[in-house]
Motif scaffolding. Sequence first.
Motif, PDB file in Angstrom:
ATOM      1  N   TYR A   1       2.308 -13.744  -1.143  1.00 49.27           N
ATOM      2  CA  TYR A   1       3.391 -13.448  -2.091  1.00 49.27           C
ATOM      3  C   TYR A   1       4.245 -12.263  -1.625  1.00 49.27           C
ATOM      4  O   TYR A   1       5.481 -12.255  -1.773  1.00 49.27           O
ATOM      5  N   GLU A   2       3.601 -11.262  -1.057  1.00 48.33           N
ATOM      6  CA  GLU A   2       4.339 -10.088  -0.592  1.00 48.33           C
ATOM      7  C   GLU A   2       5.276 -10.460   0.562  1.00 48.33           C
ATOM      8  O   GLU A   2       6.396  -9.947   0.664  1.00 48.33           O
ATOM      9  N   LYS A   3       4.806 -11.328   1.451  1.00 41.75           N
ATOM     10  CA  LYS A   3       5.659 -11.755   2.573  1.00 41.75           C
ATOM     11  C   LYS A   3       6.889 -12.511   2.071  1.00 41.75           C
ATOM     12  O   LYS A   3       8.018 -12.275   2.518  1.00 41.75           O
ATOM     13  N   GLU A   4       6.662 -13.410   1.143  1.00 40.76           N
ATOM     14  CA  GLU A   4       7.785 -14.164   0.573  1.00 40.76           C
ATOM     15  C   GLU A   4       8.737 -13.238  -0.160  1.00 40.76           C
ATOM     16  O   GLU A   4       9.964 -13.381  -0.104  1.00 40.76           O
ATOM     17  N   LYS A   5       8.141 -12.221  -0.857  1.00 38.06           N
ATOM     18  CA  LYS A   5       8.992 -11.261  -1.557  1.00 38.06           C
ATOM     19  C   LYS A   5       9.835 -10.445  -0.573  1.00 38.06           C
ATOM     20  O   LYS A   5      11.019 -10.175  -0.782  1.00 38.06           O
ATOM     21  N   GLY A   6       9.194 -10.040   0.543  1.00 36.68           N
ATOM     22  CA  GLY A   6       9.934  -9.259   1.533  1.00 36.68           C
ATOM     23  C   GLY A   6      11.122 -10.030   2.122  1.00 36.68           C
ATOM     24  O   GLY A   6      12.210  -9.486   2.299  1.00 36.68           O
ATOM     25  N   MET A   7      10.893 -11.340   2.421  1.00 35.64           N
ATOM     26  CA  MET A   7      11.988 -12.145   2.959  1.00 35.64           C
ATOM     27  C   MET A   7      13.138 -12.272   1.957  1.00 35.64           C
ATOM     28  O   MET A   7      14.317 -12.211   2.320  1.00 35.64           O
ATOM     29  N   ASN A   8      12.786 -12.443   0.694  1.00 30.47           N
ATOM     30  CA  ASN A   8      13.831 -12.566  -0.324  1.00 30.47           C
ATOM     31  C   ASN A   8      14.566 -11.242  -0.539  1.00 30.47           C
ATOM     32  O   ASN A   8      15.773 -11.235  -0.838  1.00 30.47           O
ATOM     33  N   GLU A   9      13.831 -10.138  -0.404  1.00 31.56           N
ATOM     34  CA  GLU A   9      14.526  -8.848  -0.523  1.00 31.56           C
ATOM     35  C   GLU A   9      15.495  -8.623   0.630  1.00 31.56           C
ATOM     36  O   GLU A   9      16.609  -8.106   0.442  1.00 31.56           O
ATOM     37  N   VAL A  10      15.082  -9.029   1.845  1.00 35.27           N
ATOM     38  CA  VAL A  10      16.009  -8.935   2.986  1.00 35.27           C
ATOM     39  C   VAL A  10      17.220  -9.839   2.758  1.00 35.27           C
ATOM     40  O   VAL A  10      18.376  -9.470   3.026  1.00 35.27           O
ATOM     41  N   ASN A  11      16.952 -11.030   2.237  1.00 29.37           N
ATOM     42  CA  ASN A  11      18.034 -11.967   1.962  1.00 29.37           C
ATOM     43  C   ASN A  11      18.969 -11.403   0.910  1.00 29.37           C
ATOM     44  O   ASN A  11      20.202 -11.502   1.025  1.00 29.37           O
TER      45      ASN A  11
ATOM     46  N   PRO B   1      24.402 -16.045   8.106  1.00 25.31           N
ATOM     47  CA  PRO B   1      23.322 -16.024   7.103  1.00 25.31           C
ATOM     48  C   PRO B   1      21.986 -16.439   7.677  1.00 25.31           C
ATOM     49  O   PRO B   1      20.935 -15.985   7.209  1.00 25.31           O
ATOM     50  N   SER B   2      21.975 -17.317   8.701  1.00 24.82           N
ATOM     51  CA  SER B   2      20.713 -17.806   9.259  1.00 24.82           C
ATOM     52  C   SER B   2      19.891 -16.686   9.876  1.00 24.82           C
ATOM     53  O   SER B   2      18.675 -16.810  10.027  1.00 24.82           O
ATOM     54  N   ILE B   3      20.523 -15.563  10.251  1.00 20.96           N
ATOM     55  CA  ILE B   3      19.797 -14.490  10.923  1.00 20.96           C
ATOM     56  C   ILE B   3      18.793 -13.835   9.984  1.00 20.96           C
ATOM     57  O   ILE B   3      17.808 -13.242  10.415  1.00 20.96           O
TER      58      ILE B   3
END
Length: 816
Positions: A341-351, A373-375
């Motif tokens: 969950y933390e990894k998914e949260k981190g990706m969404n925060e970067v996004n 955006p793909s980066i």
Amino acid sequence: MYPNSSPINSNNTQSPFMIQQEDEIDLKVILFNYLQYWPVILFFAFAGLVAAFFFNRLTTPIYKVESTVIVKDENNSLGADLFESAGLVGLQGKSNIENEIGVLKSFSLAQETLNKLDFNVQYFEEDFLKYNQIYGNYPVFIKVDWTKEQVVGGLFKIEVIDESNFQLSIVENEFQIFNPNDPYYKTNLEELKLSQDVFQFGQPVKGDSFEFTVEKVSAIGGEQVFFKMIDTPSLALNFKDQLTVSPSNKQSSILILGLETPLRRMGEDYLNKLMETYLQRELDDKNRTAENTILFIDQQLSGITDSLRGSENKLQQYRSENKIFNLSQEGSIIFERLQEYEKEKGMNEVNLKYLQTLSTYLGSGQAGELVSPSIVGTTDPLLNALVQNLSELQAERVRLTANFSDQTPQVRDINARIQSTTKALQENVNSAITNTKNVLADLNNRIRMIEQDINALPETERNLLGYQRQFTINENIYIYFLQKKAEAEITKASNMPSNMILDFGKSGVLPVAPKRSLNLLIGLILGFILPIGFITVKDFLNTTIEDPKELEKQIKVPLIGMIGRNNSDDALPVFNNPRSTVTESFRSLRADLTYLSMQREKLTLLFTSSISGEGKTFVSMNMASVFALMGKKTILIGLDLRKPRIAQDFGLTNDKGMSTCLSSNTSWKEVVKPSGYENLDVILSGPIPPNPAELLLQEKFSRIIKEIKDNYDIVVFDCPPVGLVSESKELFAFADISFYVFRQGYSIKGNTQILNNLVEKGGVSKIYGVLNDLHIDKGYGYGYGYGYGYGYGNNSYGYHEEVQLPWWKRALRRQK
């Protein structure tokens, strides 16, 4: 009161053969009209050739330098397919040929090219009446500091004195001041003055608005070098205007670059550098996306590195202090769930951070600096397509504005498309931000639920899990960014220009200008056209009668005779020069009268004209002389009571004459004077009366004329001009045959209407035209002034004296 005379009926109809023959003669008339000026025409033709020769000699040869570029459709660079999913490939679409031509001909590209070349100082050597520019192998080298004000445009002269010194002077004082702070606007300089004229090599030459250094290269004492300084914007504008770019054909994507220059090597250097700069600019545009991506990742890494280092230190310290290194089985299960969950949260925060940055860029008008955006892992296809489309539109706008203003339709259209795409992208970004925040909220709820399970673990294990959790989050984000940075750097390294140089600049061996043969031909043609055109205009504007054929067409009576020019001062060539061509003209006219007078033994002739000076007195005197030579008892009567001339020509005194008879009781026989020639008597006009018109209208004049006709075979009237006085119209009734005298090159063409009116309205009959003083040859059959008007020519067999004909007339006569 006045004797009647019946008109002569004439048939003016002509056969088609006669008309065709007359048309052919008209062409010959035109030819002869120009041939009489053949020396002038030949002189101008020769002058045209000479002018063309000197033009070719003095004109600097111009050579054509050409190179070719292939404009390709953009392909993915080597290795770019590995990272296509990351959006790191070039964003430019298919190249447009017209846009590429615009870029190549743009002022900015020319200026960027010239900044890499040393063309700002032009060197010259003196030649015959001109200065020839030289390129390479300069005797001296001029170093100019363009960061300061400089004078440009004028011509300097350097004369080498010795190894260390030179003399500087100004040849063309037409300078402008170039200011680097305002490079596109120069100010005029009225006059540049040098404080001194002798300088040393290597020492700065300074003035109020200039500073440069002259370095000696290979110059020797006494050698002269000329140079001028030109600022880069002026050079760029000049090269931009001279450059031509065109496709090799309509279907080809090969562009041909052409430049006409007197210096072949300089043209080759410029084209080569221009193509290099053009390809480098394209490569820079491609690399800009990768550079922006790397810059964005570096900004993110700078923050995450500190967090990763701090979390790692805390984890190690806690493990050392509590001597615990691994989690229990239950803790490991909880950690794995939490880590996911933390990894998914981190990706969404970067996004989310990227989307917020993107929104800020769009709001500030910095869309040209966008990162794909793909980066950051955004997989929304619509968002990716909008960002890519906006980047392509921005790149297209940069290309167009390099050569077109903002008001042109192409730029206005691209701006409208950018505005529309930006609006759509902004709406999509706002929606993506909202969705990302919702996803983060859901992830936070799940994390809180797992944290409740963590609270059930022992305190030591629970704290270790917290440190491990923080470290893992930072580590995952750090590794992700390092991977993306490596991908962007590989993409940048693999980028290459999609266009390619096919042929480097190469000059032709032969100059394209001046076209020597063509210039000689043009000079020859102009040499012919100018005098012929002048002659044509002169004839068109000429209001006097020149061509006998034209006179025949204008008058409504026959042109019965033509009298050649009297080249002597003798007014009576019939008596004093019987073998002259003029005398033969009068004999011919006398012979024609045989057919007009119906074999009458006695004849009364009248001579008049439109204005004074047309030669009616000369013609009437000599016609009377011709009849006198035949043995006819002839009398010449001067009826021009206003301006008498006969007395002067015969050497008589005009003390009495016709005015004496009409104004007194003096008999006409008393005023008759001998002419000094056999069979010719003269009645002069007499003293000028106050009322000449009324005297001639008396019945007494009619009786006098009747008596004179009874006593003489031939009576000749020298009448006043019918176009100036009125009494001449009344005198026609006394004549059997009347003659209206015109003079070539003197009589006005409009005066022919006076004769036509006499025939149409005045009822005058038996009147004929005579052309006097014929000396301008307008064609075959009219060369009386040259002595062959009646076909006698050079083989005249002693009929009359000959004047030698020009060679071209003799040749044309033989052809006839």
